[in-house]
Each structure stands twice: as structure tokens, then as C-alpha cells.
Design a protein around this motif. Structure first.
Motif, mmCIF file in Angstrom:
data_model
loop_
_atom_site.group_PDB
_atom_site.id
_atom_site.type_symbol
_atom_site.label_atom_id
_atom_site.label_comp_id
_atom_site.label_asym_id
_atom_site.label_seq_id
_atom_site.Cartn_x
_atom_site.Cartn_y
_atom_site.Cartn_z
ATOM 1 N N ALA A 156 50.856 54.238 63.018
ATOM 2 C CA ALA A 156 51.407 53.401 61.938
ATOM 3 C C ALA A 156 51.119 51.922 62.187
ATOM 4 C CB ALA A 156 52.911 53.628 61.844
ATOM 5 N N GLY A 157 51.312 51.152 61.137
ATOM 6 C CA GLY A 157 51.270 49.692 61.228
ATOM 7 C C GLY A 157 49.915 49.148 61.614
ATOM 8 N N TRP A 158 49.945 48.095 62.419
ATOM 9 C CA TRP A 158 48.722 47.351 62.726
ATOM 10 C C TRP A 158 47.723 48.170 63.559
ATOM 11 C CZ3 TRP A 158 47.278 46.639 67.762
ATOM 12 C CH2 TRP A 158 48.260 46.879 68.738
ATOM 13 N N ARG A 159 48.205 49.230 64.228
ATOM 14 C CA ARG A 159 47.302 49.983 65.121
ATOM 15 C C ARG A 159 46.323 50.852 64.355
ATOM 16 N NH1 ARG A 159 50.606 53.311 69.075
ATOM 17 N NH2 ARG A 159 51.752 53.753 67.175
ATOM 18 N N LEU A 160 46.586 51.076 63.057
ATOM 19 C CA LEU A 160 45.720 51.957 62.272
ATOM 20 C C LEU A 160 44.320 51.354 62.089
ATOM 21 C CD1 LEU A 160 46.728 54.199 59.429
ATOM 22 C CD2 LEU A 160 44.824 52.707 58.976
ATOM 23 N N LEU A 161 44.264 50.058 61.764
ATOM 24 C CA LEU A 161 42.968 49.434 61.468
ATOM 25 C C LEU A 161 42.028 49.450 62.669
ATOM 26 C CD1 LEU A 161 41.262 47.998 59.306
ATOM 27 C CD2 LEU A 161 42.215 45.852 60.126
ATOM 28 N N PRO A 162 42.469 48.948 63.858
ATOM 29 C CA PRO A 162 41.554 49.005 65.004
ATOM 30 C C PRO A 162 41.131 50.434 65.360
ATOM 31 C CG PRO A 162 43.690 48.087 65.652
ATOM 32 C CD PRO A 162 43.705 48.210 64.179
ATOM 33 N N ALA A 163 42.036 51.407 65.134
ATOM 34 C CA ALA A 163 41.680 52.802 65.438
ATOM 35 C C ALA A 163 40.544 53.279 64.538
ATOM 36 C CB ALA A 163 42.902 53.698 65.263
ATOM 37 N N SER A 187 40.552 50.026 52.455
ATOM 38 C CA SER A 187 40.180 48.769 53.127
ATOM 39 C C SER A 187 39.866 49.032 54.605
ATOM 40 C CB SER A 187 41.304 47.748 53.001
ATOM 41 O OG SER A 187 42.499 48.285 53.506
ATOM 42 N N ALA A 188 40.601 49.962 55.218
ATOM 43 C CA ALA A 188 40.343 50.284 56.626
ATOM 44 C C ALA A 188 39.007 51.015 56.771
ATOM 45 C CB ALA A 188 41.476 51.145 57.182
ATOM 46 N N LEU A 189 38.690 51.863 55.796
ATOM 47 C CA LEU A 189 37.413 52.581 55.844
ATOM 48 C C LEU A 189 36.259 51.590 55.705
ATOM 49 C CD1 LEU A 189 36.132 55.377 56.006
ATOM 50 C CD2 LEU A 189 36.280 55.531 53.531
ATOM 51 N N ILE A 190 36.378 50.658 54.763
ATOM 52 C CA ILE A 190 35.322 49.655 54.567
ATOM 53 C C ILE A 190 35.217 48.754 55.793
ATOM 54 C CG2 ILE A 190 34.794 47.533 53.284
ATOM 55 C CD1 ILE A 190 33.857 49.968 51.789
ATOM 56 N N THR A 191 36.363 48.342 56.336
ATOM 57 C CA THR A 191 36.331 47.496 57.537
ATOM 58 C C THR A 191 35.657 48.241 58.682
ATOM 59 O OG1 THR A 191 38.418 46.521 56.809
ATOM 60 C CG2 THR A 191 37.756 46.060 59.059
#
Lengths: 273, 281
Positions: free
Chosen positions: B27-34, B129-133
């Protein structure tokens, strides 16, 4: 009390002026293998895309284990394993890497990732081929690999869009045996689209016959065949294809899918080899 | 309901214990770097299996440095504040080769759409947005590997580059940020044109104007006024400026360069994410 795995109410979706799904009402019970049948262009794939959150739900409602797909997409996605119609394993990665990618995007912790990936590959008999590039796999092996990708996150609902298209009879049987084995071991619900009536007859608990965006007949394969026999007043049990021809009426050959559908089907069949 | 079929040995409950329990959501901020990590790992795995692209893409920058760089060093036609032209050119060629990789990344997205891979990723618990990032940083990693190759070629050709590890880290950050922007530009166009052929045409139409409309080959001061205006709005110019400052020690506006690249990358991610849904239809 068991909860419906999928509940569609009045689902409608149009591409421009073409109504791909036109007021679909459908429930899939938890733990069953449900087959959505119909020719190309019947609306099966569009319905599946709405259920998987790939497409928005402009009219009607879709719930997956009680979660509204329009409002609670992430929760729905965590419950799903999805195998699209195309051969969707990445050919430039090994089997193990393909499955590991999905373990990572479903947040499998690093400490159990390798073991979980190994179990998913073993469940579809791909352990020996796990470190080969997917481009060296046969069509049946790629389908099993996709199954492993879907299984690694322990989904409650496995959605398979034409999983055996283009496969030879032995590979088709192999894919179905693995689907059924995994379902028996995990108790997951399986929603599958196909236009192979014989497969649906043999492997599905219930089927919905879809035509022009709506379910025209619903029941177990035996119920549908017996119903047609009763209507015809014959003792010879008709096939599921006979049932489908009756509910869809004439003109099926002229209406079954547009150019894009046929191209997509042939492309997948071509890649399967 | 039908009888449960016979269970093949491989799928017995004993052997799939882990597959019976869903992983706990991050959850939270850890999702994007993962997600970024997952996409970057895939890109590196692909490069490990097949390095052909790495070698073939090295040919063009090598030719730019070898032929264009050495020739213009001899004729001294371009003012470079006293440094050899080949040295001046090298950061521009590093930026160019990274951009060329990133600007065609949208083709990969369309290929993944056609192959069903994109749809499958879109059905995972990954915000668009996380997929594109993730994809954008994966393009950045690919560009970075290419940049390392060009830096080595430049070093072999005698370009006086810094080997200060901190500055090289800065170079890596600049290459990745630039690639994030250009790959997002490409994925944005992919979301509009929806076909590989059209995207290829767009890619070819914009790469050379971006390259020639920047300070990669010549300084801003020798450009006509209108081209200076174009160059100042071109993120590639800021990337090249930062690379020159870090690699050669020339005067640069590093804070401005990083700020422009960060803002451009953020805008690119927002634009590409908003159009990703069109590819899924």
C-alpha cells in the motif's frame, strides 16, 4: 451463504453505433466453471473486458465478489487471474521470468517469490522448461505458462478468453486438464469464453449462450440439450451446437464477427502454430 | 455442478500451498517503486537474453563521434569555448542515442497491446500512472545501458570525460530523466495514433527536429533567433547542458536543467497515463 463470483446487471457497451453488449444479465456462482459461448462478435470478449475492469461500465452494473468494478477497481483486480485471447506471454523472457513479473506486480514478497513462482510453474508442468525463453515453447506450453502467470497471485476468479483457440486437440485437452486440476485443488471460480461447443459441453458446469450482445440461453449443458430435445419432441439428445443454432436463429455464418475479430483469431492461431 | 476432475500430480494441493493464499497488497508510497522495479528488471532481463539491439544501436553514435566529431574538430567551424569539438559533441551524442531509444518506446507499448501483454498488466493491481512510470523508467534503464556504451566509445576516441563517481551518478540521473520524458512522449503519441505504422511515422518526424533544434551539435549562440526559441523549449537542450556540465566541467545550469527535466517527466507521465486506456479498448 456463498457469494456470486460475478454479477452483471443490464451491462451494455457500444463501440460507436455498434452495441457489442446489449443489456447483459449474468451471474457466475462461486466455485463453478462457467462457459460464455458464442460466435465471433457475440460480445463475449467485450463483456469479459468490462468484468476485468479493462473497459468502463457505461450502463448497468458489474460486481466481482461484491466489489463494484466501476468504483473498486483495485480490489477487483486483486481477485482476478486473466488470460487474454492472444498469446500474451513475453517471448523474449523465460517462463520463470514471465511468471516472476506477475508475482512482483501482485506484491508477492521477495522471500516467497521464487517458491511461489516454482509452484505455479509446477502446477502446469513447466518446471523443466522454466528457464527456456518462451519463444521456444509450443502453443500449448505458452497457454500453460499464461495459466501459471494467472495462478501465481492466487486469484479467486480465473478468467480465460478463448484459452484453446488454435491449439491441436491434444494440446486443448492438456490445457483443460490443467485448468480443472488447479480449480479442483484451489476451489477457484473459472469464467471461460469459447466458441468450441464440445469443450463447453465437457468441461463447464454451466454455460451461457451469447448472441448479439445478450445471453440467449443459460443452464447446464445437459439441461440445455434436454430442453431442446423436449421442444423438438425427440428422444435423440441434440448437441450444444444444435441448441445454439436454435437460440441464435439463422444467418450465423454471415454475422459471426467483423474483420478485426477474424484477424485477431487468425493471428492467435497463427502464433500457436 | 460437475464432478471435480482427476487432479494431475503437478497440481495436487500439497504442491501448490503458496498458491492458495493471495499476497498481502503493498500500500501507499511503496507501490510505485515496486512497480518501477518490476518493469526495470524485465528490461534488464531482455537485454541479458539478447544484446543485438545494444550493439546495433552503438553504430550510429560511434559514426557521429568518429566522422562528424573528428572532421569538425579539424575544421574548427563551430565555437566551443576552447574545447575540442569531439569533446563538445560527445554529451550531445549520448543524449541523442538515449532519446532515439526512448522516442520509439511507444512502439513497444503498441506491440504489447497487440500481443495481449498490456491488457494483462492493466488487469493487475497497478494504477495506470504506476504502469506508465514503470515503463518510462524501464526505457530509462535501457537508455542508460546504451549511454554507458557511448561513453566508452567516446573515451576510446580520446574525449576528456570526468570519471568522478558522483558526477557519473548525476549523468545517469540526467539520462534516465530525459528518457522518461521522451518515452512518455512516445507513449502519449501511441495513445493517440494507436498503430505502430503511424507511430513510426511520428517518431521519425520528430526525432530529427528535436535533435537539430537543440544544443547537441552547436551552441545556442550560433543559432538564428527562432531556433534559439525552439531550443529553449526543447527538454533535450537541458539534458545536453547538464551532461556537458557534468562530463566536461563546462559552465552549466544544473539546477534549472534538473528542474526542467523533472517537470517534463512528470507532465509526460501524466499525459501518457491519461491516454493509456485508449490502448486497452
Amino acid at each position: 451463504m456463498t457469494q456470486d463470483a460475478v454479477a452483471c446487471t443490464g451491462l451494455a457497451y457500444a463501440f460507436g453505433g455498434t452495441r457489442a453488449v446489449d443489456g447483459l444479465d449474468l451471474t457466475v456462482a462461486e466455485g463453478e466453471v462457467f462457459g460464455l459461448l458464442g460466435p465471433n462478435g457475440a460480445g463475449k470478449t467485450t463483456a469479459i473486458r468490462c468484468i476485468t475492469t479493462l473497459l468502463p461500465v457505461p450502463a448497468g452494473m458489474v460486481r466481482v465478489f461484491g466489489h463494484d468494478t466501476a468504483e473498486d477497481r483495485m480490489a477487483v483486480r486483486r481477485l482476478l487471474g486473466y488470460v487474454p485471447q492472444q498469446l500474451s506471454a513475453d517471448q523474449s523472457l523465460t517462463g520463470r521470468e514471465n511468471v516472476a513479473l506477475f508475482a512482483r506486480v501482485f506484491d508477492v514478497p521477495r522471500r516467497e517469490r521464487a517458491a511461489r513462482v516454482g509452484q505455479a510453474l509446477a502446477a502446469v508442468d513447466l518446471t523443466d522448461a522454466a528457464d527456456r525463453l518462451a519463444k521456444t515453447y509450443s502453443g500449448g506450453m505458452v497457454r500453460r505458462l499464461e495459466l501459471a502467470q494467472a495462478l501465481v497471485s492466487a486469484p479467486r476468479l480465473l478468467i480465460l478468453d478463448e484459452p484453446t483457440i488454435g491449439l491441436d486437440p491434444i494440446a486443448r485437452t492438456g490445457v483443460w486438464e490443467h485448468i480443472n486440476a488447479v480449480r479442483a485443488a484451489t476451489g477457484m471460480t473459472v469464467l471461460v469464453t469459447t466458441h468450441y461447443m464440445d469443450e463447453a459441453d465437457q468441461y463447464c458446469d454451466r454455460v451461457g449462450l451469447m448472441h448479439h450482445g445478450r445471453v440467449r440461453a443459460l443452464g447446464t449443458p445437459a439441461e440445455l440439450r434436454q430442453g431442446l430435445a423436449a421442444r423438438r419432441g425427440t428422444t435423440t439428445l441434440p448437441t450444444l451446437e444444435d441448441v445454439f443454432r436454435e437460440v441464435a436463429g439463422s444467418g450465423l455464418d454471415d454475422e459471426s464477427g467483423d474483420f478485426r475479430d477474424v484477424r485477431s483469431t487468425r493471428r492467435t492461431a497463427g502464433r500457436v502454430g | 455442478m460437475s464432478e471435480a476432475p482427476a487432479v494431475p500430480q503437478a497440481a495436487s494441493a500439497d504442491g501448490i500451498g503458496l498458491l492458495l493464499q493471495a499476497p498481502r497488497p503493498r500500500a501507499g508510497w511503496r507501490l510505485l517503486p515496486a512497480r518501477v522495479g518490476a518493469m526495470c528488471a524485465v528490461e534488464l532481463q531482455k537485454l541479458r537474453h539478447d544484446r543485438t539491439e545494444l550493439y546495433t544501436r552503438a553504430v550510429q553514435p560511434a559514426l557521429w563521434l568518429l566522422i562528424f566529431g573528428q572532421t569538425f574538430t579539424r575544421i574548427k567551424a563551430i565555437p566551443t569555448d576552447g574545447i575540442p569539438y569531439i569533446d563538445y559533441l560527445a554529451p550531445g551524442i549520448i543524449a541523442q542515442s538515449a532519446m532515439f531509444i526512448a522516442i520509439f518506446y511507444g512502439i513497444q507499448i503498441i506491440w504489447e497491446r497487440d500481443a495481449g501483454i498490456l491488457n494483462k498488466l492493466l488487469v493487475t493491481p497497478t494504477p495506470r500512472s504506476a504502469l506508465i512510470t514503470g515503463k518510462a523508467f524501464a526505457a530509462g534503464v535501457k537508455s542508460l545501458v546504451q549511454a554507458v556504451v557511448v561513453v566508452l566509445i567516446a573515451a576510446v576516441l580520446g574525449v576528456a570525460l570526468t570519471w568522478n563517481p558522483l558526477k557519473l551518478l548525476g549523468v545517469a540521473a540526467v539520462v534516465v530523466l530525459g528518457s522518461v520524458f521522451f518515452s512518455c512522449l512516445s507513449m502519449t503519441i501511441a495513445g493517440i495514433v494507436l498503430s505502430r505504422d503511424r507511430l513510426m511515422g511520428f517518431g521519425q518526424a520528430i526525432t530529427m527536429p528535436l535533435f537539430f533544434g537543440s544544443n547537441a551539435l552547436y551552441p545556442l549562440s550560433v543559432m538564428p533567433g527562432w531556433l534559439q526559441a525552439v531550443s529553449k523549449g526543447n527538454p533535450l537542450s537541458y539534458q545536453v547542458d547538464a551532461l556537458r556540465g557534468l562530463l566536461l566541467g563546462t559552465p552549466a545550469h544544473l539546477a534549472l536543467d534538473f528542474a526542467v527535466l523533472l517537470v517534463a517527466a512528470a507532465l509526460g507521465i501524466a499525459a501518457a497515463s491519461s491516454l493509456l486506456g485508449r490502448l486497452a479498448r
